[in-house]
Design an enzyme around this catalytic site. Structure first.
Site, mmCIF file in Angstrom:
data_model
loop_
_atom_site.group_PDB
_atom_site.id
_atom_site.type_symbol
_atom_site.label_atom_id
_atom_site.label_comp_id
_atom_site.label_asym_id
_atom_site.label_seq_id
_atom_site.Cartn_x
_atom_site.Cartn_y
_atom_site.Cartn_z
ATOM 1 C CE LYS A 17 25.697 94.887 -43.596
ATOM 2 N NZ LYS A 17 24.263 94.548 -43.762
ATOM 3 C CB SER B 229 22.524 97.253 -41.818
ATOM 4 O OG SER B 229 22.549 95.955 -42.418
ATOM 5 C CB SER C 130 20.040 95.288 -44.497
ATOM 6 O OG SER C 130 19.564 95.613 -43.211
#
Length: 547
Positions: free
Chosen positions: A168, A249, A273
């Site tokens: 990420k 996310s 997330s």
């Protein structure tokens, strides 16, 4: 590692492919990416029942996709479409153990494995009908690093060795920019890797690139689409692009796993997330106990609640990646093996009465009963979340400033949340098309450290009470939820959660069964979930991306 007998057919196939590569050392060519007119898509989404699927932008206005493709193409010399097709059965949807077996028997090399993923990313992301906007950047040295690992296989000790992993893009790497999806961090070249990246690399993991995310880990705008960032554009769900929410996310990380862009990916979670996008992409996602994995070198929201975690296609892969993230070679080893279980007898799981109307949840419970688990219906009193947003805002005000001071160079001009707000206001259409309500909330907050600590303490107590009361009263080994439905409570209590695919709705949208246990119960979660996974095999690849 286990020793395997060489398969002569595989060896001959690889030899022929190698000869072909020697004759033509050129790299494959991909279509030049030309931004398309997305007006119709945006207009048609305006009346979507879900606010999360009402788009202002699909394509990034600040990034050049051709730069990513160029970084890929420069590393594909000697690789061809034919090689991609021939190697697909040995890589597509294969778990780490299977891929390592194919390395052992000579079918694959770490170089060809890495080039396969790079080819797939470039081939898919240059097709406007298939592009998922899941990737922000590619490691420009990853193929050379794979070649080095091919030459050093005698040092292979951990199954993560040679496996291409996506991060990420809020996780620091010294070979790639770390943007958190934000224009304000477009020049954020950090000098050192995040601690978890150091650990992964110490075991031989290959960092393939950076995945898109909800900008600032979903703490920028309020109610905006999950998976959107100014740098990466709008991440799309491969099970239903522009039809199903990606969750957030860690959207790009989960999408990349589902689309077979990497062996595995790393996400981060503050509250949902990892669990949310993993469930939405029919992947396995672990939100570990807060503090088990290092937060060092990760763009923060809240040092109280943040944790990185692995996203994979299988439970075994998740355990392997978690093990490599948790410790370096010189540190205490975290085992990747999962204790085998013949059944779930003598285990008691709490099931939510309010979720029983969900047909997939009910089916999963029947599966667990068949395996011997005892299921106890629970109906916990709602948790008091008072102060939760203030905790995140208060922590981020402090933690982001600390991160920017510790890791960013002079090229990054923002040094606080207030600086980011001002920077974004200089070009709102490009930098914050959905606004920055959550960032504004950071600056609007005025709490003393004592007041902030009181909120931390109260939320932790509320989270513990929410889980411990039913778990103690009913002698539960774990609680069973859906997707990220109870991620907020798990965040407050710092409990670990593990989601595993449990099927698809009649429309084809994935859902996950989420196991939640007491702190440091990751090995138990893996054990429970692996038996469920083995006996159900509910995960299917997104059909549009299976060819």
């Amino acid at each position: 590692m286990h020793q395997f007998k060489f398969n002569s057919f595989f060896i001959v196939t690889l030899f022929i492919l190698s000869l072909s590569a020697c004759k033509d050392n050129s790299a494959p060519e991909f279509e030049v990416w030309v931004p398309y007119d997305e007006t119709g898509i945006i207009d048609s989404s305006a009346d979507n029942a879900s606010e999360r699927l009402r788009y202002q932008l699909i394509q990034s206005k600040v990034s050049d996709r051709n730069a990513i493709i160029e970084t890929i193409t420069s590393q594909l010399n000697g690789f061809s479409k034919e090689m991609y097709v021939n190697l697909t059965p040995y890589i597509f949807d294969q778990d780490i153990t299977s891929i390592q077996n194919h390395i052992e028997d000579g079918t694959l090399t770490y170089k060809s494995l890495t080039q396969w993923y790079l080819f797939r990313i470039a081939d898919t992301e240059t097709n406007k009908d298939l592009a998922l906007n899941a990737i922000i950047s590619i490691n420009p040295k990853v193929v050379a690093q794979a070649e080095e690992l091919d030459a050093l296989q005698a040092k292979k000790q951990h199954p993560i060795y040679g496996m291409p992993i996506l991060l990420k893009d809020n996780i620091n790497t010294k070979t790639m920019i770390t943007t958190a999806g934000a224009v304000a961090l477009m020049d954020n070249q950090t000098e050192i890797d995040a601690k978890i990246v150091t650990n992964l690399k110490s075991h031989g993991a290959l960092i393939l690139g950076k995945a898109n995310l909800s900008e600032w880990a979903n703490f920028l705008c309020d109610g905006c689409p999950n998976g959107y960032s100014a740098i990466g554009g709008q991440t799309l769900n491969p099970y239903g692009p522009r039809t199903f929410d990606t969750g957030g996310s860690s959207s790009g990380s989960a999408v990349s796993v589902a689309a077979n862009y990497a062996v595995a990916a790393i996400g981060t979670e503050t509250s949902g997330s990892i669990l949310s996008p993993s469930s939405q992409q029919s992947s396995v996602g672990l939100k570990p106990t807060v503090g088990v994995l290092s937060q060092e070198g990760i763009v923060p929201i809240s040092s109280t609640l943040d944790t990185p975690g692995p996203i994979t296609k299988t439970i075994s892969d998740n355990s392997i990646v978690f093990s490599a993230m948790a410790s370096a070679k010189s540190g205490a080893a975290v085992p990747w093996e999962i204790d085998p279980r013949a059944d779930l007898k003598n285990l008691r799981f709490g099931v939510y009465t309010s979720y029983l109307e969900d047909s997939l949840y009910s089916r999963a419970l029947e599966d667990l009963k068949t395996l011997g688990a005892e299921l106890i219906e629970i109906n916990p009193k709602p948790m008091n979340f008072e102060g939760f947003t203030e905790l995140l805002s208060g922590d981020m005000k402090i933690d982001l400033a600390n991160y920017l001071k510790a890791y960013t160079s002079e090229d990054v001009i923002v040094k606080s949340a207030a600086d980011v707000i001002k920077f974004n206001l200089e070009d709102t259409l490009v930098r914050i098309p959905y606004g920055q309500a959550r960032f504004e909330g950071i600056e609007d907050l005025n709490l003393s450290e004592e007041e902030l600590q009181d909120i931390r303490d109260n939320l932790y107590k509320a989270g513990l009470a929410y889980f411990e009361t039913p778990m103690v009263d009913n002698r539960l080994d774990a609680m069973l939820s859906i997707n990220n439905y109870n991620a907020g409570q798990a965040a407050a209590a710092k409990y670990p959660g593990l989601t595993v695919p449990m099927g698809y709705t009649s429309e084809g949208e994935p859902k996950g069964l989420t196991f939640i246990a007491k702190p440091y119960g990751e090995s138990d979660l893996f054990s429970y979930a692996k038996l469920f996974e083995q006996n159900t095999n509910y995960r299917e690849s997104p059909k549009k991306y299976s060819n």
